[in-house]
Enzyme design. Structure first.
Site, PDB file in Angstrom:
ATOM      1  N   ASP A  12       1.084  -1.107   0.273  1.00  0.00           N
ATOM      2  CA  ASP A  12       0.052   0.159  -0.164  1.00  0.00           C
ATOM      3  C   ASP A  12       1.060   1.557   0.244  1.00  0.00           C
ATOM      4  O   ASP A  12       2.605   0.932   0.679  1.00  0.00           O
ATOM      5  CB  ASP A  12      -0.937   0.056   1.229  1.00  0.00           C
ATOM      6  CG  ASP A  12       0.055  -0.137   2.673  1.00  0.00           C
ATOM      7  OD1 ASP A  12       0.597  -0.961   2.687  1.00  0.00           O
ATOM      8  OD2 ASP A  12      -0.794   0.218   3.175  1.00  0.00           O
TER       9      ASP A  12
ATOM     10  N   GLU B 148       2.491 -10.081   0.807  1.00  0.00           N
ATOM     11  CA  GLU B 148       2.616  -8.599   0.702  1.00  0.00           C
ATOM     12  C   GLU B 148       4.212  -8.185   1.217  1.00  0.00           C
ATOM     13  O   GLU B 148       4.918  -9.913   1.348  1.00  0.00           O
ATOM     14  CB  GLU B 148       1.975  -7.815   1.629  1.00  0.00           C
ATOM     15  CG  GLU B 148       1.932  -5.822   0.977  1.00  0.00           C
ATOM     16  CD  GLU B 148       0.358  -5.614   1.653  1.00  0.00           C
ATOM     17  OE1 GLU B 148       0.115  -6.188   2.592  1.00  0.00           O
ATOM     18  OE2 GLU B 148       0.648  -4.206   1.064  1.00  0.00           O
TER      19      GLU B 148
HETATM   20  O1  G3I Z   1      -0.138 -11.009  18.803  1.00  0.00           O
HETATM   21  C1  G3I Z   1      -1.398 -11.577  18.180  1.00  0.00           C
HETATM   22  C2  G3I Z   1      -1.221 -13.315  18.986  1.00  0.00           C
HETATM   23  O2  G3I Z   1      -1.291 -13.566  20.173  1.00  0.00           O
HETATM   24  C3  G3I Z   1      -2.063 -14.778  18.251  1.00  0.00           C
HETATM   25  O3  G3I Z   1      -0.961 -15.667  18.863  1.00  0.00           O
HETATM   26  C4  G3I Z   1      -2.066 -14.053  16.519  1.00  0.00           C
HETATM   27  C5  G3I Z   1      -2.773 -15.557  15.792  1.00  0.00           C
HETATM   28  O4  G3I Z   1      -3.859 -14.980  15.483  1.00  0.00           O
HETATM   29  O5  G3I Z   1      -1.785 -13.232  16.047  1.00  0.00           O
HETATM   30  C6  G3I Z   1      -1.070 -11.876  16.689  1.00  0.00           C
HETATM   31  O6  G3I Z   1      -1.346 -10.881  15.841  1.00  0.00           O
HETATM   32  C7  G3I Z   1      -1.216 -10.833  14.761  1.00  0.00           C
HETATM   33  C8  G3I Z   1      -0.181  -9.334  14.244  1.00  0.00           C
HETATM   34  O7  G3I Z   1      -0.635  -8.956  12.836  1.00  0.00           O
HETATM   35  C9  G3I Z   1       1.020  -9.106  15.677  1.00  0.00           C
HETATM   36  O8  G3I Z   1       1.768  -9.540  14.954  1.00  0.00           O
HETATM   37  C10 G3I Z   1      -2.828 -10.474  13.938  1.00  0.00           C
HETATM   38  O9  G3I Z   1      -2.910 -12.534  14.254  1.00  0.00           O
HETATM   39  C11 G3I Z   1      -2.536 -10.313  12.268  1.00  0.00           C
HETATM   40  O10 G3I Z   1      -3.751 -10.001  11.682  1.00  0.00           O
HETATM   41  C12 G3I Z   1      -1.187  -8.756  12.236  1.00  0.00           C
HETATM   42  O11 G3I Z   1      -0.617  -9.145  11.213  1.00  0.00           O
HETATM   43  C13 G3I Z   1      -0.588  -7.648  10.831  1.00  0.00           C
HETATM   44  C14 G3I Z   1      -1.479  -6.635   9.837  1.00  0.00           C
HETATM   45  O12 G3I Z   1      -1.026  -5.709   9.206  1.00  0.00           O
HETATM   46  C15 G3I Z   1      -3.003  -6.571  10.349  1.00  0.00           C
HETATM   47  O13 G3I Z   1      -3.002  -5.509  10.709  1.00  0.00           O
HETATM   48  C16 G3I Z   1       0.781  -7.499  10.095  1.00  0.00           C
HETATM   49  O14 G3I Z   1       1.336  -8.321  11.685  1.00  0.00           O
HETATM   50  C17 G3I Z   1       1.507  -6.544  10.105  1.00  0.00           C
HETATM   51  O15 G3I Z   1       2.113  -6.759   9.599  1.00  0.00           O
HETATM   52  C18 G3I Z   1       0.300  -5.552   8.890  1.00  0.00           C
HETATM   53  O16 G3I Z   1       0.225  -4.757   8.459  1.00  0.00           O
HETATM   54  C19 G3I Z   1       0.419  -4.036   6.917  1.00  0.00           C
HETATM   55  C20 G3I Z   1      -0.370  -2.883   6.998  1.00  0.00           C
HETATM   56  O17 G3I Z   1      -1.394  -2.374   8.505  1.00  0.00           O
HETATM   57  C21 G3I Z   1      -0.274  -2.023   6.233  1.00  0.00           C
HETATM   58  N1  G3I Z   1       0.458  -2.231   5.064  1.00  0.00           N
HETATM   59  C22 G3I Z   1       0.480  -3.335   5.203  1.00  0.00           C
HETATM   60  C23 G3I Z   1       1.460  -4.208   6.085  1.00  0.00           C
HETATM   61  C24 G3I Z   1       2.197  -4.853   5.368  1.00  0.00           C
HETATM   62  O18 G3I Z   1       0.905  -5.997   5.481  1.00  0.00           O
HETATM   63  O1  9MR Z   2      -3.487  -3.719  -0.211  1.00  0.00           O
HETATM   64  C1  9MR Z   2      -4.193  -3.394   0.767  1.00  0.00           C
HETATM   65  C2  9MR Z   2      -2.694  -4.040   1.749  1.00  0.00           C
HETATM   66  O2  9MR Z   2      -1.626  -3.077   1.291  1.00  0.00           O
HETATM   67  C3  9MR Z   2      -3.104  -4.032   3.427  1.00  0.00           C
HETATM   68  O3  9MR Z   2      -1.885  -4.702   4.397  1.00  0.00           O
HETATM   69  C4  9MR Z   2      -4.143  -4.354   3.771  1.00  0.00           C
HETATM   70  C5  9MR Z   2      -4.421  -4.621   4.989  1.00  0.00           C
HETATM   71  O4  9MR Z   2      -4.983  -3.285   5.677  1.00  0.00           O
HETATM   72  O5  9MR Z   2      -5.508  -3.699   2.707  1.00  0.00           O
HETATM   73  C6  9MR Z   2      -4.899  -4.244   1.898  1.00  0.00           C
HETATM   74  O6  9MR Z   2      -6.110  -2.981   1.210  1.00  0.00           O
HETATM   75  C7  9MR Z   2      -7.219  -4.144   0.544  1.00  0.00           C
HETATM   76  C8  9MR Z   2      -8.357  -3.393   1.770  1.00  0.00           C
HETATM   77  O7  9MR Z   2      -8.189  -3.623   3.126  1.00  0.00           O
HETATM   78  C9  9MR Z   2      -9.554  -4.188   1.676  1.00  0.00           C
HETATM   79  N1  9MR Z   2      -9.907  -3.962   0.187  1.00  0.00           N
HETATM   80  C10 9MR Z   2      -8.970  -4.884  -0.907  1.00  0.00           C
HETATM   81  C11 9MR Z   2      -7.597  -3.906  -0.534  1.00  0.00           C
HETATM   82  C12 9MR Z   2      -6.766  -4.615  -1.268  1.00  0.00           C
HETATM   83  O8  9MR Z   2      -7.446  -5.273  -2.559  1.00  0.00           O
END
Ligand code: G3I
Ligand code: 9MR
Ligand code: ZN
Length: 547
Positions: free
Chosen positions: A148, A528
């Site tokens: 993103d 990603e």
């Molecule tokens: O901490 C809990 C743990 O206690 C649990 O056992 C485990 C099982 O579900 O989950 C852990 O939490 C996870 C958390 O990351 C911490 O690592 C969540 O499930 C997981 O959904 C969460 O994912 C994060 C994701 O955003 C959604 O919030 C990723 O780490 C993080 O790297 C990712 O970051 C995104 C940005 O929001 C937007 N830009 C892209 C980026 C990469 O995808």
């Molecule tokens: O492209 C987005 C990605 O970078 C993020 O990690 C993710 C979670 O925040 O969201 C993706 O965007 C999606 C959005 O959340 C929901 N609609 C579809 C998008 C990707 O095609």
């Protein structure tokens, strides 16, 4: 079909060398490019493990130290090409660094360096301060976070920290040249890695308010569609300040000042001044100021449940940079709170150690790095070292539980599992600096092997590196630019048992953790890329030099 799973890039001459077979073959050989056998060996049956679900046979050819390009053959199956030598990781190192350049936001790319991956200037409009009636602010620059186009302060600070602590531990990172514009400093030019990191530091400075606090992120209200960055022209918003971002920025600016001081005194002074300003805000605002997305906004949240580790990292980093006791006292007090936090987490089944955490949320391990680098005998530093060694031993014990010698457990296969692994490899790397152990080194090697193809998906999780490297990252520019190959050197998030996107949910149910992966552009929860999935790899690679 029977498979030879192995690192598809290569091995340093003196490192452990293993491949994993998913079929029964008693013998194997390694052949050179003419088909001549250079090594013959027997496989060892490992059996079936929980994380891969495969019944595996291990082919160990660590004794082979001849330089060259080879393949492993077992029965009638031939594995991928790989090389042995002292410079096998040179291309990989350049590639994983260059990705930060391609991720630059603003008016920062030059066709001469970006080549076919050049895009026009992006995200240059001033950002509206969300919920306030104040003048819009120029926060241009820095790196896009990931697939993103958001720019997030805690994620940016942590990526910078991995790179800069890498430089502090392993000076050879300063020698990697990855073809980016030269940046002048008092001493001539900055080393490439520091020139690239400065791009993000300059942006992070813009994210700091006059009162020292730091905006948590700058993004559009919702994620852009799949367009090139310059076509994402929706209004930019600076969302609330948080004590999470302010703590991380206080820490990373102090760390950066220790490094840039050797090249540019004025810049180092400015970093330190900004760090102190952030720290003062933290002291004046002792209550946690956490972050939640604004109602209806879907860009990355990077939420955290508490800010203790962020404050701890800041105190440790400022102590390391200034030597002033007051920061040590703060660190000590915060460490008590972290100890009780760690105990509570362990009661809930958490296996690791909070003081070795190096991710975008829990950052106490980065504070430990500062204490370890200070190289002073005190109770906090001694405790940090002991915890790194204990955690490294736990990881080595985990590795014994599967045929891949991989230091991960099923619960580690979450969103960004490859970073979970890379953080573990950082822990092992630093443990090996504290006290050299063959077991630590071998577990690091196996972890790198996993990323480069020794996994039951039979894929290299680094673009452009390995015969079967993944090709379809969830990355907007790559998805729409009509160029066949993505930028080389991108690290995929990797398998995730959570399967948290629609495409991922089309995978069969109950797959083994290592197989919860699909190389598909839609899979943001599996495929990603982010700045802080590349940065720990750079850190780990810094330690890998041939003896
Ligand atoms: O901490 C809990 C743990 O206690 C649990 O056992 C485990 C099982 O579900 O989950 C852990 O939490 C996870 C958390 O990351 C911490 O690592 C969540 O499930 C997981 O959904 C969460 O994912 C994060 C994701 O955003 C959604 O919030 C990723 O780490 C993080 O790297 C990712 O970051 C995104 C940005 O929001 C937007 N830009 C892209 C980026 C990469 O995808
Ligand atoms: O492209 C987005 C990605 O970078 C993020 O990690 C993710 C979670 O925040 O969201 C993706 O965007 C999606 C959005 O959340 C929901 N609609 C579809 C998008 C990707 O095609
Ligand atoms: Zn941009």
């Amino acid at each position: 079909m029977s498979k030879v799973f192995m690192n598809q890039v290569g091995f340093l001459s003196d490192s452990a060398k293993r491949a994993v077979l998913d079929f029964d073959a008693p013998d194997f050989k390694v052949v050179d490019e003419n088909g001549t056998a250079v090594f013959c060996g027997k496989t060892q049956h490992f059996g079936t493990d929980e994380i891969s679900g495969e019944d595996t046979y291990v082919a160990d050819f660590s004794e082979l130290s001849k330089d060259g390009t080879f393949r492993l053959v077992a029965g009638d199956v031939t594995g991928p090409s790989f090389t042995i030598g002292s410079n096998v990781f040179d291309k990989l190192k350049k590639d994983i660094c260059k990705c930060f350049y391609y991720l630059r936001c603003g008016d920062a790319l030059d066709k001469k360096y970006a080549g076919v991956y050049y895009h026009k200037p992006c995200h240059l409009s001033k950002a509206t301060v969300y919920g306030e009636d104040t003048e819009p602010v120029d926060v241009s620059g820095g790196w896009h976070d990931a697939g993103d186009y958001g720019r997030y302060s805690t994620a940016g600070a942590v990526a910078v920290a991995h790179l800069l602590y890498g430089v502090r531990f392993f000076k050879n990172l300063l020698d990697i040249e990855f073809d980016i514009p030269k940046e002048k400093c008092d001493k001539g030019n900055l080393p490439d890695i520091l020139a690239e990191v400065k791009v993000e530091l300059d942006f992070l400075m813009k994210m700091q308010r006059e009162n020292g606090s730091v905006w948590h992120k700058v993004t559009t209200f919702n994620h852009a569609g799949f367009v090139m960055p310059e076509e994402d022209t929706s209004e930019l918003f600076l969302f609330n300040v948080s004590s999470l971002a302010t703590g991380d920025i206080a820490a990373v600016f102090a760390l950066a000042s220790t490094i840039y001081r050797d090249y540019d005194k004025a810049y180092a002074d400015k970093l330190m001044e900004r760090s102190l300003k952030a720290y003062k805000w933290l002291l004046d605002n002792p209550e946690p100021l956490l972050f939640k997305n604004a109602e209806g906004s879907n860009t990355g949240e990077y939420g955290e449940a508490e800010d203790i580790s962020n404050r701890y990292w800041a105190a440790c980093s400022l102590y390391e940079a200034t030597g002033e006791d007051k920061y040590f006292r703060d660190a000590k007090e915060l460490s008590e709170r972290l100890i009780s936090f760690d105990k509570q987490a362990k009661k809930k089944g958490y296996q690791g150690d909070v003081f070795t955490c190096l991710g975008w949320a829990e950052v106490a391990g980065l504070g430990s790095f500062s204490l370890i680098l200070k190289n002073e005998k005190n109770d906090l530093a001694d405790d940090a070292k002991a915890r790194f060694i204990a955690e490294a031993k736990r990881l080595c014990a985990n590795a014994k539980k599967n045929g891949f010698n991989l230091c991960m457990e099923k619960t580690d296969f979450i969103w960004g599992s490859n970073m979970e692994l890379l953080k573990y490899l950082m822990v092992l790397t630093v443990a090996n600096v504290i006290s050299e152990e063959k077991e630590f080194k071998d577990t690091i090697t196996s972890g790198i092997d996993y990323l480069l193809g020794c996994n039951s998906m039979d894929v290299s999780y680094v673009t452009g590196n390995g015969e079967k490297a993944f090709k379809n990252p969830h990355l907007r520019p790559t998805a729409v630019d009509d160029i066949e190959e993505p930028w080389p050197g991108l690290v995929s998030g990797g398998p995730n048992i959570g399967l948290q996107d629609e495409r991922a949910q089309t995978l069969p149910k109950n797959l083994p953790a290592m197989k919860c992966y699909l190389d598909h552009v839609d899979c943001y929860s599996l495929n990603e890329i982010t700045i802080y999935w590349n940065s720990p790899f750079v850190f780990v690679m810094g330690s890998l030099v041939s003896n």
